[in-house]
Design a protein around this motif. Structure first.
Motif, mmCIF file in Angstrom:
data_model
loop_
_atom_site.group_PDB
_atom_site.id
_atom_site.type_symbol
_atom_site.label_atom_id
_atom_site.label_comp_id
_atom_site.label_asym_id
_atom_site.label_seq_id
_atom_site.Cartn_x
_atom_site.Cartn_y
_atom_site.Cartn_z
ATOM 1 N N TYR A 33 0.859 -1.201 0.000
ATOM 2 C CA TYR A 33 0.000 0.000 0.000
ATOM 3 C C TYR A 33 0.893 1.249 0.000
ATOM 4 C CZ TYR A 33 -3.785 -3.208 1.267
ATOM 5 O OH TYR A 33 -4.709 -4.228 1.275
ATOM 6 N N TRP A 37 -3.713 6.156 2.461
ATOM 7 C CA TRP A 37 -5.073 5.603 2.553
ATOM 8 C C TRP A 37 -5.841 6.364 3.624
ATOM 9 C CZ3 TRP A 37 -2.328 2.629 -0.627
ATOM 10 C CH2 TRP A 37 -3.001 1.778 -1.497
ATOM 11 N N HIS A 75 -10.524 7.436 -0.953
ATOM 12 C CA HIS A 75 -9.895 6.386 -0.146
ATOM 13 C C HIS A 75 -8.392 6.320 -0.357
ATOM 14 C CE1 HIS A 75 -9.412 3.073 -3.115
ATOM 15 N NE2 HIS A 75 -9.262 2.194 -2.154
ATOM 16 N N TYR A 85 1.567 -0.999 -6.907
ATOM 17 C CA TYR A 85 0.149 -1.130 -6.553
ATOM 18 C C TYR A 85 -0.738 -1.085 -7.787
ATOM 19 C CZ TYR A 85 -4.398 -0.268 -4.425
ATOM 20 O OH TYR A 85 -5.714 -0.373 -4.054
ATOM 21 N N GLN A 110 -13.847 5.978 2.037
ATOM 22 C CA GLN A 110 -13.571 4.945 3.055
ATOM 23 C C GLN A 110 -14.178 5.369 4.383
ATOM 24 O OE1 GLN A 110 -9.363 3.997 3.316
ATOM 25 N NE2 GLN A 110 -9.755 1.879 2.757
ATOM 26 N N TRP A 169 -14.546 -1.936 -1.240
ATOM 27 C CA TRP A 169 -13.362 -1.228 -0.724
ATOM 28 C C TRP A 169 -13.767 -0.036 0.130
ATOM 29 C CZ3 TRP A 169 -10.077 -1.132 -5.883
ATOM 30 C CH2 TRP A 169 -9.517 -2.385 -6.083
ATOM 31 N N ASP A 174 -12.775 -5.436 2.494
ATOM 32 C CA ASP A 174 -12.890 -5.718 1.062
ATOM 33 C C ASP A 174 -13.616 -7.018 0.709
ATOM 34 O OD1 ASP A 174 -11.104 -3.654 1.419
ATOM 35 O OD2 ASP A 174 -9.492 -4.552 0.262
ATOM 36 N N ARG A 207 -5.201 -13.181 0.438
ATOM 37 C CA ARG A 207 -5.806 -12.021 -0.237
ATOM 38 C C ARG A 207 -7.145 -12.400 -0.882
ATOM 39 N NH1 ARG A 207 -4.431 -6.888 0.377
ATOM 40 N NH2 ARG A 207 -5.222 -6.551 -1.716
ATOM 41 N N TYR A 213 -11.413 -9.645 -7.675
ATOM 42 C CA TYR A 213 -10.786 -8.474 -8.303
ATOM 43 C C TYR A 213 -11.495 -8.095 -9.603
ATOM 44 C CZ TYR A 213 -7.094 -6.705 -5.463
ATOM 45 O OH TYR A 213 -6.431 -6.040 -4.466
#
Ligand code: DGY
Length: 439
Positions: A33, A37, A75, A85, A110, A169, A174, A207, A213
Protein backbone atom coordinates in the motif's frame (compact mmCIF):
# COMPACT_ATOMS: atom_id res chain seq x y z
CA UNK A 1 5.16 -8.17 29.87
CA UNK A 2 7.43 -5.95 31.95
CA UNK A 3 7.19 -2.16 31.83
CA UNK A 4 10.60 -2.04 30.15
CA UNK A 5 9.52 -4.47 27.43
CA UNK A 6 6.34 -2.52 26.86
CA UNK A 7 8.34 0.71 26.58
CA UNK A 8 10.62 -0.94 24.02
CA UNK A 9 7.64 -2.09 21.99
CA UNK A 10 6.20 1.42 22.07
CA UNK A 11 9.52 2.60 20.64
CA UNK A 12 9.24 -0.06 17.94
CA UNK A 13 5.72 1.12 17.15
CA UNK A 14 6.97 4.67 16.71
CA UNK A 15 9.75 3.34 14.49
CA UNK A 16 7.16 1.63 12.24
CA UNK A 17 5.29 4.91 11.82
CA UNK A 18 8.52 6.81 11.15
CA UNK A 19 9.69 4.23 8.61
CA UNK A 20 6.35 4.45 6.79
CA UNK A 21 6.40 8.27 6.85
CA UNK A 22 6.63 9.78 3.35
CA UNK A 23 7.06 13.47 3.91
CA UNK A 24 4.08 14.13 6.15
CA UNK A 25 1.79 11.24 5.24
CA UNK A 26 2.13 7.61 6.24
CA UNK A 27 1.77 4.63 3.93
CA UNK A 28 -0.12 1.71 5.51
CA UNK A 29 2.89 -0.50 4.71
CA UNK A 30 5.66 -0.24 2.13
CA UNK A 31 5.06 -1.87 -1.30
CA UNK A 32 1.58 -3.41 -0.74
CA UNK A 33 0.00 0.00 0.00
CA UNK A 34 2.46 2.67 -1.22
CA UNK A 35 0.15 5.74 -1.07
CA UNK A 36 -1.94 7.52 1.56
CA UNK A 37 -5.07 5.60 2.55
CA UNK A 38 -7.97 7.44 4.16
CA UNK A 39 -9.00 5.55 7.30
CA UNK A 40 -5.49 4.21 7.83
CA UNK A 41 -4.32 7.82 8.16
CA UNK A 42 -7.00 8.63 10.73
CA UNK A 43 -5.81 5.79 12.98
CA UNK A 44 -2.20 6.73 12.32
CA UNK A 45 -2.87 10.35 13.34
CA UNK A 46 -4.10 9.09 16.73
CA UNK A 47 -0.92 7.02 17.05
CA UNK A 48 1.26 10.06 16.28
CA UNK A 49 -0.72 12.12 18.80
CA UNK A 50 0.71 9.96 21.59
CA UNK A 51 4.01 11.82 21.10
CA UNK A 52 3.94 14.36 18.26
CA UNK A 53 0.85 16.58 17.87
CA UNK A 54 2.17 18.44 14.84
CA UNK A 55 2.91 15.27 12.95
CA UNK A 56 -0.58 14.02 13.82
CA UNK A 57 -2.17 17.16 12.36
CA UNK A 58 0.06 16.98 9.29
CA UNK A 59 -1.19 13.44 8.60
CA UNK A 60 -4.76 14.73 8.43
CA UNK A 61 -3.77 17.82 6.44
CA UNK A 62 -2.02 15.72 3.81
CA UNK A 63 -5.15 13.59 3.45
CA UNK A 64 -7.28 16.69 2.99
CA UNK A 65 -5.03 17.73 0.08
CA UNK A 66 -6.96 15.06 -1.83
CA UNK A 67 -10.45 16.25 -0.80
CA UNK A 68 -12.75 16.79 -3.78
CA UNK A 69 -14.59 20.09 -4.32
CA UNK A 70 -17.85 18.29 -3.48
CA UNK A 71 -16.50 17.37 -0.01
CA UNK A 72 -15.67 13.71 -0.60
CA UNK A 73 -12.34 12.57 0.86
CA UNK A 74 -11.13 9.73 -1.37
CA UNK A 75 -9.89 6.39 -0.15
CA UNK A 76 -6.44 6.81 -1.72
CA UNK A 77 -4.41 9.96 -2.33
CA UNK A 78 -1.67 9.26 -4.88
CA UNK A 79 0.82 11.87 -3.71
CA UNK A 80 3.59 10.39 -5.82
CA UNK A 81 3.91 7.54 -8.32
CA UNK A 82 4.59 3.92 -7.40
CA UNK A 83 4.74 0.82 -9.53
CA UNK A 84 3.95 -1.60 -6.69
CA UNK A 85 0.15 -1.13 -6.55
CA UNK A 86 -2.84 -1.84 -8.78
CA UNK A 87 -5.19 -0.06 -9.57
CA UNK A 88 -3.26 3.19 -9.96
CA UNK A 89 -4.49 6.66 -11.00
CA UNK A 90 -4.78 5.73 -14.69
CA UNK A 91 -7.43 3.12 -13.85
CA UNK A 92 -9.43 5.48 -11.64
CA UNK A 93 -9.51 8.29 -14.20
CA UNK A 94 -10.82 10.87 -11.73
CA UNK A 95 -9.03 13.84 -13.34
CA UNK A 96 -12.18 15.85 -14.05
CA UNK A 97 -13.43 15.66 -10.45
CA UNK A 98 -10.32 16.31 -8.37
CA UNK A 99 -9.35 19.75 -7.11
CA UNK A 100 -7.39 21.82 -9.63
CA UNK A 101 -3.72 21.50 -8.75
CA UNK A 102 -4.48 18.76 -6.20
CA UNK A 103 -2.97 15.26 -6.16
CA UNK A 104 -4.47 12.37 -8.15
CA UNK A 105 -6.92 10.28 -6.12
CA UNK A 106 -9.14 7.23 -6.32
CA UNK A 107 -12.86 7.84 -6.92
CA UNK A 108 -14.40 6.10 -3.91
CA UNK A 109 -14.21 6.83 -0.20
CA UNK A 110 -13.57 4.94 3.05
CA UNK A 111 -14.94 4.82 6.63
CA UNK A 112 -15.00 8.36 8.09
CA UNK A 113 -12.82 7.96 11.18
CA UNK A 114 -11.29 11.37 10.42
CA UNK A 115 -13.32 13.56 12.82
CA UNK A 116 -12.87 11.06 15.64
CA UNK A 117 -9.13 11.22 15.04
CA UNK A 118 -9.19 15.02 14.95
CA UNK A 119 -10.98 15.14 18.30
CA UNK A 120 -8.51 12.64 19.71
CA UNK A 121 -5.56 14.78 18.63
CA UNK A 122 -7.23 17.92 20.00
CA UNK A 123 -7.97 16.35 23.36
CA UNK A 124 -4.46 14.95 23.65
CA UNK A 125 -2.95 18.45 23.29
CA UNK A 126 -2.21 20.59 26.37
CA UNK A 127 -4.07 23.93 26.47
CA UNK A 128 -1.15 26.04 25.27
CA UNK A 129 -0.61 23.74 22.26
CA UNK A 130 -4.32 23.95 21.46
CA UNK A 131 -4.18 27.74 21.38
CA UNK A 132 -1.20 27.66 18.99
CA UNK A 133 -2.78 25.08 16.69
CA UNK A 134 -6.29 26.54 16.66
CA UNK A 135 -6.26 27.64 13.01
CA UNK A 136 -4.98 24.28 11.78
CA UNK A 137 -7.58 22.39 13.78
CA UNK A 138 -10.33 24.76 12.61
CA UNK A 139 -9.39 24.14 8.96
CA UNK A 140 -9.47 20.37 9.51
CA UNK A 141 -12.81 20.72 11.28
CA UNK A 142 -14.26 22.44 8.17
CA UNK A 143 -12.86 19.72 5.90
CA UNK A 144 -14.50 17.06 8.07
CA UNK A 145 -17.79 18.95 8.11
CA UNK A 146 -17.81 19.15 4.30
CA UNK A 147 -17.14 15.41 4.11
CA UNK A 148 -19.92 14.58 6.57
CA UNK A 149 -22.33 16.72 4.52
CA UNK A 150 -21.23 14.81 1.43
CA UNK A 151 -21.89 11.47 3.17
CA UNK A 152 -25.43 12.25 4.21
CA UNK A 153 -26.25 13.96 0.90
CA UNK A 154 -24.56 11.75 -1.70
CA UNK A 155 -24.83 8.45 0.17
CA UNK A 156 -28.24 8.73 1.75
CA UNK A 157 -30.26 10.56 -0.89
CA UNK A 158 -33.54 9.19 0.49
CA UNK A 159 -32.66 10.29 4.06
CA UNK A 160 -33.06 6.85 5.59
CA UNK A 161 -30.43 7.42 8.27
CA UNK A 162 -28.12 4.74 6.86
CA UNK A 163 -25.32 5.61 4.45
CA UNK A 164 -24.66 3.46 1.43
CA UNK A 165 -21.40 2.09 0.07
CA UNK A 166 -20.98 1.44 -3.65
CA UNK A 167 -17.81 -0.65 -3.54
CA UNK A 168 -16.63 -3.19 -0.97
CA UNK A 169 -13.36 -1.23 -0.72
CA UNK A 170 -15.39 1.63 0.73
CA UNK A 171 -16.23 -0.50 3.76
CA UNK A 172 -12.55 -1.25 4.40
CA UNK A 173 -13.56 -4.92 4.72
CA UNK A 174 -12.89 -5.72 1.06
CA UNK A 175 -13.65 -9.43 0.88
CA UNK A 176 -15.93 -9.87 3.88
CA UNK A 177 -18.44 -12.70 3.37
CA UNK A 178 -21.12 -10.11 4.12
CA UNK A 179 -20.66 -8.92 0.52
CA UNK A 180 -20.62 -12.36 -1.16
CA UNK A 181 -24.24 -12.38 -2.33
CA UNK A 182 -24.33 -8.73 -3.36
CA UNK A 183 -20.96 -8.97 -5.10
CA UNK A 184 -21.88 -12.17 -6.93
CA UNK A 185 -24.40 -10.14 -8.95
CA UNK A 186 -21.66 -7.80 -10.17
CA UNK A 187 -20.42 -8.93 -13.59
CA UNK A 188 -16.81 -10.14 -13.87
CA UNK A 189 -16.35 -8.38 -17.20
CA UNK A 190 -14.03 -5.40 -17.35
CA UNK A 191 -12.41 -3.13 -19.96
CA UNK A 192 -9.41 -2.68 -17.72
CA UNK A 193 -6.39 -4.91 -17.91
CA UNK A 194 -6.08 -6.35 -14.39
CA UNK A 195 -2.48 -6.59 -13.26
CA UNK A 196 -2.60 -7.55 -9.61
CA UNK A 197 0.44 -6.52 -7.64
CA UNK A 198 -0.84 -7.40 -4.15
CA UNK A 199 -0.20 -11.14 -4.52
CA UNK A 200 3.45 -10.36 -5.27
CA UNK A 201 3.74 -8.90 -1.76
CA UNK A 202 1.42 -11.12 0.31
CA UNK A 203 0.50 -14.81 -0.02
CA UNK A 204 -2.38 -15.23 -2.47
CA UNK A 205 -4.19 -17.50 0.03
CA UNK A 206 -4.58 -14.52 2.35
CA UNK A 207 -5.81 -12.02 -0.24
CA UNK A 208 -9.11 -11.71 -2.13
CA UNK A 209 -9.47 -14.08 -5.11
CA UNK A 210 -9.01 -13.17 -8.81
CA UNK A 211 -12.75 -13.33 -9.42
CA UNK A 212 -13.24 -10.80 -6.59
CA UNK A 213 -10.79 -8.47 -8.30
CA UNK A 214 -12.67 -8.77 -11.61
CA UNK A 215 -15.77 -7.55 -9.83
CA UNK A 216 -13.92 -4.82 -7.91
CA UNK A 217 -12.61 -3.47 -11.19
CA UNK A 218 -15.96 -3.84 -12.95
CA UNK A 219 -17.33 -1.47 -10.29
CA UNK A 220 -14.50 0.99 -10.89
CA UNK A 221 -15.20 0.85 -14.67
CA UNK A 222 -18.90 1.50 -14.04
CA UNK A 223 -18.37 4.55 -11.84
CA UNK A 224 -15.64 5.96 -14.07
CA UNK A 225 -18.12 5.73 -16.97
CA UNK A 226 -20.60 7.64 -14.78
CA UNK A 227 -18.05 10.45 -14.55
CA UNK A 228 -17.69 9.86 -10.78
CA UNK A 229 -20.85 11.89 -10.36
CA UNK A 230 -22.50 10.86 -7.05
CA UNK A 231 -26.09 10.92 -8.31
CA UNK A 232 -25.27 8.98 -11.49
CA UNK A 233 -23.25 6.44 -9.55
CA UNK A 234 -26.09 5.96 -7.06
CA UNK A 235 -28.48 5.38 -9.96
CA UNK A 236 -26.36 2.81 -11.81
CA UNK A 237 -24.57 1.05 -8.93
CA UNK A 238 -24.71 -2.75 -9.26
CA UNK A 239 -23.45 -2.96 -5.65
CA UNK A 240 -25.19 -0.76 -3.10
CA UNK A 241 -25.27 -1.61 0.59
CA UNK A 242 -26.62 0.49 3.48
CA UNK A 243 -23.83 -0.45 5.83
CA UNK A 244 -23.94 -0.47 9.62
CA UNK A 245 -20.18 -0.27 10.25
CA UNK A 246 -19.74 2.81 8.05
CA UNK A 247 -22.90 4.43 9.43
CA UNK A 248 -21.78 3.78 13.01
CA UNK A 249 -18.36 5.27 12.35
CA UNK A 250 -20.04 8.29 10.75
CA UNK A 251 -22.47 8.68 13.66
CA UNK A 252 -19.66 8.51 16.18
CA UNK A 253 -17.52 10.90 14.13
CA UNK A 254 -20.46 13.31 13.93
CA UNK A 255 -20.69 13.30 17.72
CA UNK A 256 -16.94 14.00 17.84
CA UNK A 257 -17.33 16.78 15.28
CA UNK A 258 -20.06 18.38 17.38
CA UNK A 259 -17.80 18.23 20.45
CA UNK A 260 -15.01 19.87 18.46
CA UNK A 261 -17.37 22.51 17.15
CA UNK A 262 -18.22 23.65 20.66
CA UNK A 263 -14.59 23.31 21.83
CA UNK A 264 -13.63 25.65 18.98
CA UNK A 265 -16.26 28.11 20.17
CA UNK A 266 -18.32 27.68 17.03
CA UNK A 267 -21.95 26.80 17.59
CA UNK A 268 -23.23 27.64 14.11
CA UNK A 269 -23.44 24.00 13.10
CA UNK A 270 -24.56 22.60 16.46
CA UNK A 271 -28.18 21.98 15.39
CA UNK A 272 -27.18 20.57 12.01
CA UNK A 273 -24.70 18.13 13.59
CA UNK A 274 -27.17 17.10 16.29
CA UNK A 275 -29.80 16.40 13.62
CA UNK A 276 -27.32 14.49 11.49
CA UNK A 277 -26.28 12.32 14.41
CA UNK A 278 -29.84 11.70 15.52
CA UNK A 279 -30.86 10.52 12.07
CA UNK A 280 -27.84 8.22 11.75
CA UNK A 281 -28.45 6.73 15.19
CA UNK A 282 -32.13 6.17 14.39
CA UNK A 283 -31.10 4.47 11.13
CA UNK A 284 -28.75 2.17 13.04
CA UNK A 285 -31.35 1.34 15.70
CA UNK A 286 -33.69 0.04 13.00
CA UNK A 287 -31.04 -2.49 11.98
CA UNK A 288 -30.79 -4.14 15.42
CA UNK A 289 -31.89 -7.79 15.31
CA UNK A 290 -32.52 -9.08 18.85
CA UNK A 291 -32.66 -12.70 17.69
CA UNK A 292 -29.16 -12.47 16.22
CA UNK A 293 -27.73 -10.20 18.92
CA UNK A 294 -26.24 -8.08 16.13
CA UNK A 295 -26.97 -5.18 13.79
CA UNK A 296 -27.36 -6.05 10.11
CA UNK A 297 -26.60 -4.13 6.92
CA UNK A 298 -29.05 -3.95 4.05
CA UNK A 299 -28.53 -4.84 0.41
CA UNK A 300 -30.24 -1.94 -1.39
CA UNK A 301 -30.20 -3.68 -4.78
CA UNK A 302 -31.83 -6.94 -3.60
CA UNK A 303 -33.83 -5.06 -0.91
CA UNK A 304 -32.80 -7.65 1.66
CA UNK A 305 -31.04 -7.61 5.01
CA UNK A 306 -27.55 -9.10 5.06
CA UNK A 307 -27.54 -11.48 8.01
CA UNK A 308 -24.06 -12.92 7.47
CA UNK A 309 -22.23 -13.00 10.80
CA UNK A 310 -19.29 -10.60 10.86
CA UNK A 311 -17.67 -8.22 13.37
CA UNK A 312 -19.45 -5.28 11.69
CA UNK A 313 -22.65 -6.22 13.50
CA UNK A 314 -21.15 -4.99 16.78
CA UNK A 315 -19.53 -1.78 15.54
CA UNK A 316 -22.73 0.28 16.17
CA UNK A 317 -21.90 0.13 19.89
CA UNK A 318 -19.41 2.83 18.99
CA UNK A 319 -22.21 5.32 18.44
CA UNK A 320 -25.24 4.01 20.34
CA UNK A 321 -26.12 3.68 23.99
CA UNK A 322 -27.83 0.30 23.92
CA UNK A 323 -30.52 -0.66 26.41
CA UNK A 324 -29.65 -3.39 28.91
CA UNK A 325 -31.26 -6.25 26.98
CA UNK A 326 -29.61 -5.34 23.67
CA UNK A 327 -26.26 -4.86 25.33
CA UNK A 328 -26.50 -8.24 27.07
CA UNK A 329 -27.51 -9.94 23.81
CA UNK A 330 -24.65 -8.41 21.80
CA UNK A 331 -22.01 -9.16 24.41
CA UNK A 332 -23.26 -12.73 24.81
CA UNK A 333 -22.75 -13.32 21.08
CA UNK A 334 -19.30 -11.74 21.18
CA UNK A 335 -18.39 -13.91 24.16
CA UNK A 336 -19.47 -17.03 22.22
CA UNK A 337 -17.27 -16.05 19.28
CA UNK A 338 -14.36 -15.48 21.67
CA UNK A 339 -14.81 -18.84 23.37
CA UNK A 340 -14.08 -20.61 20.05
CA UNK A 341 -10.72 -18.95 19.32
CA UNK A 342 -7.36 -18.29 20.88
CA UNK A 343 -7.39 -14.63 19.89
CA UNK A 344 -10.40 -12.38 19.40
CA UNK A 345 -12.42 -10.89 18.00
CA UNK A 346 -12.46 -12.87 14.75
CA UNK A 347 -13.97 -10.90 11.89
CA UNK A 348 -16.07 -14.00 11.14
CA UNK A 349 -16.98 -16.53 13.86
CA UNK A 350 -15.33 -19.93 13.74
CA UNK A 351 -18.73 -21.61 13.63
CA UNK A 352 -19.57 -19.93 10.32
CA UNK A 353 -19.13 -21.85 7.03
CA UNK A 354 -17.48 -18.67 5.71
CA UNK A 355 -14.71 -18.72 8.32
CA UNK A 356 -11.15 -18.71 6.88
CA UNK A 357 -8.63 -17.90 9.61
CA UNK A 358 -5.99 -16.45 7.28
CA UNK A 359 -7.92 -14.74 4.48
CA UNK A 360 -8.14 -10.98 5.16
CA UNK A 361 -11.70 -10.13 6.23
CA UNK A 362 -13.01 -13.69 6.44
CA UNK A 363 -11.75 -14.51 9.94
CA UNK A 364 -8.50 -12.77 10.92
CA UNK A 365 -8.36 -10.38 13.86
CA UNK A 366 -7.55 -6.75 13.04
CA UNK A 367 -6.13 -4.42 15.69
CA UNK A 368 -8.11 -1.41 14.48
CA UNK A 369 -11.39 -3.33 14.48
CA UNK A 370 -10.71 -4.37 18.06
CA UNK A 371 -9.93 -0.73 18.81
CA UNK A 372 -13.35 0.35 17.49
CA UNK A 373 -15.07 -2.47 19.36
CA UNK A 374 -13.25 -1.54 22.58
CA UNK A 375 -14.52 2.03 22.24
CA UNK A 376 -18.05 0.75 21.71
CA UNK A 377 -17.87 -1.65 24.64
CA UNK A 378 -16.50 1.06 26.94
CA UNK A 379 -19.22 3.43 25.85
CA UNK A 380 -21.77 0.78 26.83
CA UNK A 381 -20.00 0.03 30.12
CA UNK A 382 -19.01 -3.53 29.09
CA UNK A 383 -15.60 -3.07 30.62
CA UNK A 384 -14.61 -6.73 31.06
CA UNK A 385 -15.13 -7.54 27.41
CA UNK A 386 -13.39 -4.32 26.38
CA UNK A 387 -10.44 -5.31 28.53
CA UNK A 388 -10.37 -8.82 27.04
CA UNK A 389 -10.14 -7.38 23.51
CA UNK A 390 -7.51 -4.86 24.56
CA UNK A 391 -5.41 -7.59 26.21
CA UNK A 392 -5.79 -9.89 23.17
CA UNK A 393 -4.70 -7.11 20.80
CA UNK A 394 -1.65 -6.13 22.81
CA UNK A 395 -0.64 -9.76 23.40
CA UNK A 396 -0.93 -10.57 19.68
CA UNK A 397 1.33 -7.66 18.79
CA UNK A 398 3.77 -8.48 21.58
CA UNK A 399 4.02 -12.06 20.27
CA UNK A 400 4.45 -11.50 16.53
CA UNK A 401 4.89 -7.78 15.91
CA UNK A 402 2.99 -5.18 13.92
CA UNK A 403 1.33 -7.52 11.43
CA UNK A 404 -1.52 -6.41 9.20
CA UNK A 405 -3.83 -8.93 10.91
CA UNK A 406 -3.72 -12.06 13.08
CA UNK A 407 -4.90 -15.65 12.74
CA UNK A 408 -7.52 -16.11 15.49
CA UNK A 409 -6.66 -19.79 15.95
CA UNK A 410 -2.86 -19.64 16.11
CA UNK A 411 -2.13 -15.96 16.76
CA UNK A 412 0.24 -15.90 13.74
CA UNK A 413 0.62 -12.61 11.88
CA UNK A 414 -1.06 -12.37 8.47
CA UNK A 415 -0.88 -10.05 5.46
CA UNK A 416 1.98 -7.57 5.32
CA UNK A 417 4.31 -6.67 8.21
CA UNK A 418 5.35 -3.31 9.74
CA UNK A 419 1.78 -2.15 9.40
CA UNK A 420 1.12 1.46 10.39
CA UNK A 421 -2.36 1.16 11.88
CA UNK A 422 -1.33 -1.86 13.96
CA UNK A 423 1.51 0.24 15.37
CA UNK A 424 -0.91 3.13 16.02
CA UNK A 425 -3.33 0.76 17.78
CA UNK A 426 -0.51 -0.47 20.01
CA UNK A 427 0.49 3.07 20.94
CA UNK A 428 -3.05 4.08 21.87
CA UNK A 429 -4.25 0.87 23.48
CA UNK A 430 -1.14 0.48 25.63
CA UNK A 431 -1.34 4.11 26.74
CA UNK A 432 -2.50 4.35 30.32
CA UNK A 433 -3.23 8.03 30.13
CA UNK A 434 -6.72 8.40 31.61
CA UNK A 435 -7.60 11.28 29.28
CA UNK A 436 -7.75 8.86 26.42
CA UNK A 437 -10.07 6.39 28.11
CA UNK A 438 -13.04 7.56 26.12
CA UNK A 439 -11.09 6.68 23.00
C1 DGY B 1 -6.60 -2.94 -1.66
O1 DGY B 1 -6.15 -2.55 -2.74
O2 DGY B 1 -6.37 -4.05 -1.17
C2 DGY B 1 -7.38 -2.04 -0.85
O3 DGY B 1 -7.94 -2.62 0.25
C3 DGY B 1 -8.31 -1.19 -1.60
O4 DGY B 1 -8.31 -0.06 -0.84
Amino acid sequence: MSAAEEARLRQDARAVLSANDRDGYTVPTARLYPFQWNWDSAFVAMGFATWDYDRALTELERLVEGQWPDGMIPHIVFHRPSETYFPGPDVWGTGARIRAGGPATSGITQPPVFATALRFVWEAMPDATRRDRLQRVARLYRAALAWHRWWVGARDPLRTGLVGVLHTWETGSDNSPAWDAALSRVPTTTNTCIRRKDTGHVEAAMRPRDVDYQRYIHLVDTYRAAGWDPARQWAVAPFKVAEVQTTAILARATEDLAALSSALGNDTEAAELAGMRQRLCAGLQRQWRPGLGRFVSRDLVARRDIETATHAGFVPLLALDLDGAACAAATAVMARWLADVRLGLPTVPRSSPDFEPKRYWRGPVWAIINWLLILGLRRNACLDLAERLRADTLAAIERVGFAENFDPLTGEGGGAGSFSWTAAAYLVLSDNDARRDSF
